[in-house]
Design a protein around this motif. Structure first.
Motif, PDB file in Angstrom:
ATOM      1  N   PHE A   1       3.277   7.446   2.986  1.00 41.01           N
ATOM      2  CA  PHE A   1       4.149   5.923   3.493  1.00 41.01           C
ATOM      3  C   PHE A   1       3.920   4.976   2.779  1.00 41.01           C
ATOM      4  CE2 PHE A   1       5.197   7.758   7.819  1.00 41.01           C
ATOM      5  CZ  PHE A   1       4.354   8.721   7.762  1.00 41.01           C
TER       6      PHE A   1
ATOM      7  N   PHE B   1      -8.046   4.440   7.767  1.00 38.86           N
ATOM      8  CA  PHE B   1      -7.629   4.726   9.013  1.00 38.86           C
ATOM      9  C   PHE B   1      -8.648   6.068   9.384  1.00 38.86           C
ATOM     10  CE2 PHE B   1      -3.478   3.161  10.072  1.00 38.86           C
ATOM     11  CZ  PHE B   1      -3.202   2.358   9.069  1.00 38.86           C
ATOM     12  N   GLY B   2      -8.623   6.198  10.802  1.00 36.92           N
ATOM     13  CA  GLY B   2      -9.099   7.459  11.413  1.00 36.92           C
ATOM     14  C   GLY B   2      -8.274   8.489  11.374  1.00 36.92           C
ATOM     15  N   PRO B   3      -8.439   9.829  12.074  1.00 38.31           N
ATOM     16  CA  PRO B   3      -7.799  11.174  12.012  1.00 38.31           C
ATOM     17  C   PRO B   3      -6.678  11.052  13.185  1.00 38.31           C
ATOM     18  CG  PRO B   3      -9.971  11.325  12.847  1.00 38.31           C
ATOM     19  CD  PRO B   3     -10.170   9.961  12.541  1.00 38.31           C
TER      20      PRO B   3
ATOM     21  N   PHE C   1       5.278  -0.260   8.299  1.00 41.49           N
ATOM     22  CA  PHE C   1       5.225   1.041   7.400  1.00 41.49           C
ATOM     23  C   PHE C   1       6.745   1.416   7.362  1.00 41.49           C
ATOM     24  CE2 PHE C   1       0.950   2.586   6.981  1.00 41.49           C
ATOM     25  CZ  PHE C   1       0.209   1.941   7.959  1.00 41.49           C
TER      26      PHE C   1
ATOM     27  N   LYS D   1       9.369   4.778   6.957  1.00 44.82           N
ATOM     28  CA  LYS D   1       9.508   6.108   7.741  1.00 44.82           C
ATOM     29  C   LYS D   1       8.825   7.263   7.026  1.00 44.82           C
ATOM     30  CE  LYS D   1      12.236   4.157  10.993  1.00 44.82           C
ATOM     31  NZ  LYS D   1      11.645   4.137  12.407  1.00 44.82           N
TER      32      LYS D   1
ATOM     33  N   TYR E   1       0.052   5.147   1.579  1.00 47.43           N
ATOM     34  CA  TYR E   1      -0.730   6.146   2.196  1.00 47.43           C
ATOM     35  C   TYR E   1      -0.120   7.464   2.220  1.00 47.43           C
ATOM     36  CZ  TYR E   1      -3.723   2.102   4.218  1.00 47.43           C
ATOM     37  OH  TYR E   1      -4.332   1.024   4.351  1.00 47.43           O
TER      38      TYR E   1
ATOM     39  N   ARG F   1      -3.383  14.767   9.571  1.00 45.74           N
ATOM     40  CA  ARG F   1      -2.985  13.541  10.425  1.00 45.74           C
ATOM     41  C   ARG F   1      -3.766  12.381   9.631  1.00 45.74           C
ATOM     42  NH1 ARG F   1      -3.717  15.366  15.987  1.00 45.74           N
ATOM     43  NH2 ARG F   1      -5.674  14.126  15.796  1.00 45.74           N
ATOM     44  N   GLN F   2      -4.666  12.534   8.868  1.00 44.66           N
ATOM     45  CA  GLN F   2      -5.619  11.443   8.372  1.00 44.66           C
ATOM     46  C   GLN F   2      -5.000  10.629   7.344  1.00 44.66           C
ATOM     47  OE1 GLN F   2      -9.362  11.446   8.808  1.00 44.66           O
ATOM     48  NE2 GLN F   2      -8.988   9.222   8.033  1.00 44.66           N
ATOM     49  N   MET F   3      -4.791   9.405   7.678  1.00 42.78           N
ATOM     50  CA  MET F   3      -3.945   8.552   6.583  1.00 42.78           C
ATOM     51  C   MET F   3      -5.031   8.042   5.440  1.00 42.78           C
ATOM     52  SD  MET F   3      -0.704   7.651   7.661  1.00 42.78           S
ATOM     53  CE  MET F   3      -0.422   6.038   7.290  1.00 42.78           C
TER      54      MET F   3
ATOM     55  N   GLN G   1      -0.526  11.255   4.170  1.00 42.85           N
ATOM     56  CA  GLN G   1      -1.023  11.700   5.301  1.00 42.85           C
ATOM     57  C   GLN G   1      -0.557  13.165   5.370  1.00 42.85           C
ATOM     58  OE1 GLN G   1       1.319  10.762   8.949  1.00 42.85           O
ATOM     59  NE2 GLN G   1      -0.612  10.614  10.073  1.00 42.85           N
TER      60      GLN G   1
ATOM     61  N   LEU H   1      -5.602   6.306   1.882  1.00 44.48           N
ATOM     62  CA  LEU H   1      -5.171   5.419   1.010  1.00 44.48           C
ATOM     63  C   LEU H   1      -4.931   5.873  -0.500  1.00 44.48           C
ATOM     64  CD1 LEU H   1      -4.477   2.255   0.379  1.00 44.48           C
ATOM     65  CD2 LEU H   1      -7.051   2.260  -0.359  1.00 44.48           C
TER      66      LEU H   1
ATOM     67  N   PHE I   1       0.528  -1.201   0.112  1.00 48.66           N
ATOM     68  CA  PHE I   1      -0.015  -0.159  -0.104  1.00 48.66           C
ATOM     69  C   PHE I   1       0.832   1.235   0.055  1.00 48.66           C
ATOM     70  CE2 PHE I   1      -3.848  -2.210   1.245  1.00 48.66           C
ATOM     71  CZ  PHE I   1      -3.523  -3.445   1.898  1.00 48.66           C
TER      72      PHE I   1
END
Lengths: 114, 111
Positions: free
Chosen positions: A91, B102-104, A104, A106, A37, A43-45, A39, A47, A35
């Motif tokens: 990530f 994911f959440g925040p 994950f 870094k 991701y 802060r929300q990851m 961010q 996809l 995957f």
């Protein structure tokens, strides 16, 4: 221990240009998921894209595509026609041997300049 | 539909206090995960719940950390006697199959 390596802590790209983020991983499994991701500062990851290892064809999602080299355990992300909204931390993640937990890297901080 | 939600968004506590972090997964998702994101360690897996099966707690860093999931839905991560090294962002994710959403996150600061 299984590891995911992102060798580029920071990358910069101009708007509308293309950038490639690198990722290598380590696994003893033959079938697994990979995957990318994103961010942002919120802060929300989010996809971006996923790849199933047994599929030879590289995954694509609009402007995002991957170059998956299974033998080399390499999984790079290409972002075409970069936009200001692409600026974020990216990530790379691989499934662990558990089949569910993710390892994950870094992260790579992507800066998009006008 | 609604995504994964977490509360509180930010939590500041004093060393030695207990804290509870909450996660509401996406409706219908059977799997739930907790991760910790800290400057020094990156993203670390903490715990995994799948349906009614026993959770995989192998990532919990110490016995001060515990988590439960009630009714196969909401989960609470509890940290007892918080330490400064517990300061981090705690991320929750849920999945139906292979992809985790994911959440925040909750940013925990231990003073």
């Amino acid at each position: 221990a299984q590891t995911v390596t992102q060798s580029q802590p920071e990358m910069s790209v101009q708007e509308a240009e293309t950038v490639t983020l690198s990722c290598t991983y380590d696994t003893s499994e033959s079938d697994y998921y990979l995957f990318w991701y994103k961010q942002p500062p919120s802060r929300q990851m989010i996809l971006v894209i996923r790849q199933e290892a047994y599929k030879q064809q590289n995954a694509t999602e609009n402007r995002f595509s991957v170059n998956f080299q299974k033998a080399a355990k390499s999984f790079s992300l290409k972002i075409s026609d970069s936009q200001l909204g692409d600026a974020a931390m990216y990530f790379c993640a691989s499934e662990t041997n558990s089949g569910y937990a993710l390892n994950f890297g870094k992260g790579t901080s992507l800066l998009v300049t006008p | 539909g609604a995504g994964v939600s977490q509360s509180p968004s930010n939590k500041v506590t004093e060393k030695g206090k207990d804290v509870e972090l909450r996660c509401d997964p996406i409706s219908g998702h059977t799997a739930l995960y907790w991760y910790r994101q800290s400057l020094g360690q990156g993203l670390e897996f903490l715990i995994y719940f799948q349906g009614n099966s026993a959770p995989d707690k192998s990532g919990l860093p110490s016995d001060r950390f515990s988590a439960e999931r009630t009714g196969g839905s909401v989960s609470t991560l509890t940290i007892q006697r918080t330490q400064q090294e517990d300061s981090a962002v705690y991320l929750c994710a849920s999945s139906l199959e292979d992809t985790q959403y994911f959440g925040p996150g909750t940013r925990l600061t231990v003073l």
